[in-house]
Write a protein that holds these residues in place. Structure first.
Motif, short mmCIF file in Angstrom:
data_model
loop_
_atom_site.label_atom_id
_atom_site.label_comp_id
_atom_site.label_asym_id
_atom_site.label_seq_id
_atom_site.Cartn_x
_atom_site.Cartn_y
_atom_site.Cartn_z
N ARG A 160 0.86 -1.18 0.00
CA ARG A 160 0.00 0.00 0.00
C ARG A 160 0.89 1.23 0.00
NH1 ARG A 160 -5.67 -0.21 2.90
NH2 ARG A 160 -6.34 -1.00 0.92
N HIS A 161 0.69 2.06 -1.01
CA HIS A 161 1.49 3.27 -1.12
C HIS A 161 0.66 4.30 -1.88
CE1 HIS A 161 4.72 5.93 -2.64
NE2 HIS A 161 5.34 5.58 -1.53
N ARG A 162 0.86 5.55 -1.58
CA ARG A 162 0.02 6.59 -2.21
C ARG A 162 0.23 6.71 -3.71
NH1 ARG A 162 3.65 10.20 0.88
NH2 ARG A 162 5.08 11.09 -0.62
N ALA A 170 6.62 12.16 -12.85
CA ALA A 170 7.81 11.31 -12.85
C ALA A 170 8.27 11.01 -11.42
CB ALA A 170 8.94 11.98 -13.65
N LEU A 171 8.23 12.02 -10.55
CA LEU A 171 8.63 11.81 -9.16
C LEU A 171 7.66 10.89 -8.43
CD1 LEU A 171 9.83 15.41 -8.24
CD2 LEU A 171 11.25 13.35 -8.51
N ASP A 172 6.36 11.03 -8.70
CA ASP A 172 5.37 10.13 -8.09
C ASP A 172 5.63 8.68 -8.50
OD1 ASP A 172 4.10 12.32 -6.96
OD2 ASP A 172 2.41 12.31 -8.37
N VAL A 173 5.89 8.47 -9.79
CA VAL A 173 6.16 7.12 -10.28
C VAL A 173 7.44 6.57 -9.64
CG1 VAL A 173 6.76 5.75 -12.33
CG2 VAL A 173 4.93 7.46 -12.44
N ALA A 174 8.48 7.41 -9.56
CA ALA A 174 9.74 6.98 -8.93
C ALA A 174 9.52 6.61 -7.46
CB ALA A 174 10.78 8.09 -9.05
N ARG A 175 8.69 7.36 -6.76
CA ARG A 175 8.40 7.05 -5.36
C ARG A 175 7.66 5.71 -5.24
NH1 ARG A 175 6.96 12.84 -5.39
NH2 ARG A 175 8.74 13.92 -4.46
N GLY A 176 6.70 5.48 -6.12
CA GLY A 176 5.97 4.21 -6.11
C GLY A 176 6.88 3.04 -6.42
N LEU A 183 11.26 -0.66 -0.26
CA LEU A 183 10.69 -0.22 1.02
C LEU A 183 9.51 -1.06 1.50
CD1 LEU A 183 10.82 3.63 0.38
CD2 LEU A 183 12.43 2.23 1.69
N ALA A 184 8.87 -1.79 0.62
CA ALA A 184 7.74 -2.65 1.00
C ALA A 184 8.25 -3.83 1.82
CB ALA A 184 7.02 -3.15 -0.25
N HIS A 185 7.34 -4.49 2.51
CA HIS A 185 7.68 -5.66 3.32
C HIS A 185 8.39 -6.73 2.48
CE1 HIS A 185 7.44 -8.49 6.58
NE2 HIS A 185 6.77 -9.35 5.83
N GLN A 186 7.94 -6.89 1.24
CA GLN A 186 8.59 -7.76 0.26
C GLN A 186 8.92 -6.89 -0.95
OE1 GLN A 186 5.23 -10.62 0.07
NE2 GLN A 186 6.82 -12.17 0.39
#
Length: 155
Positions: free
Chosen positions: A34-36, A87-93, A100-103
């Protein structure tokens, strides 16, 4: 107030192993992360031939519509500031998915038609069917070619 949703339905006539695998992969990934800047899976159904995914609605649609077909839809071209923000939003996702996710997951089909835009043009990555799980401690993985036919980045 009713919530707007987007529904992705698998047609019974196109159900094959590859399609079923991608459908199950999408559910598997989106129920774990789950990520924005990743599209939100609200519900799903796997009963019989009725395979349905229910997502949050992205009113501005696909990024590709704003990049390549903006004149057809009578849209304004994206400003450079808005392009950078997307582009920054996509890079963050992607950063979240990769490390950064659990897996950790590798998307494998990151194209503009798989980037959806909210009302305020915030980008959300979608289409997690070809995603590959990175095994614990893995820094890189080998995968088969995946993604949208005719739209794979060169090696």
């Amino acid at each position: 107030m009713a919530q707007k949703i987007a529904v992705k339905r698998m047609e019974p006539g196109v159900i094959c192993n590859k399609v079923l695998d991608e459908f199950e992969s999408e559910i598997s990934v989106l129920t774990k992360v789950r990520h924005r800047h990743l599209v939100l899976l609200l519900e799903y159904s796997t009963q019989g031939l009725k395979r349905i995914l229910v997502y949050e609605y992205m009113p501005q649609g696909e990024l590709s519509r704003h990049q390549f077909r903006w004149k057809n839809f009578k849209l304004e071209p994206l400003s450079w500031k808005r392009r950078l923000s997307i582009a920054l939003d996509v890079a963050r996702g992607m950063g979240y998915l990769h490390s950064l996710a659990h897996q950790s997951f590798i998307h494998r089909d990151l194209i503009s038609s798989n980037i959806l835009l909210s009302d305020d043009f915030r980008a959300n990555v979608s289409d997690f069917g070809p995603v590959k799980l990175v095994l614990d401690g893995g820094k890189s993985i080998m995968t088969q070619v995946a993604g949208t036919f005719g739209y794979v980045a060169p090696k």
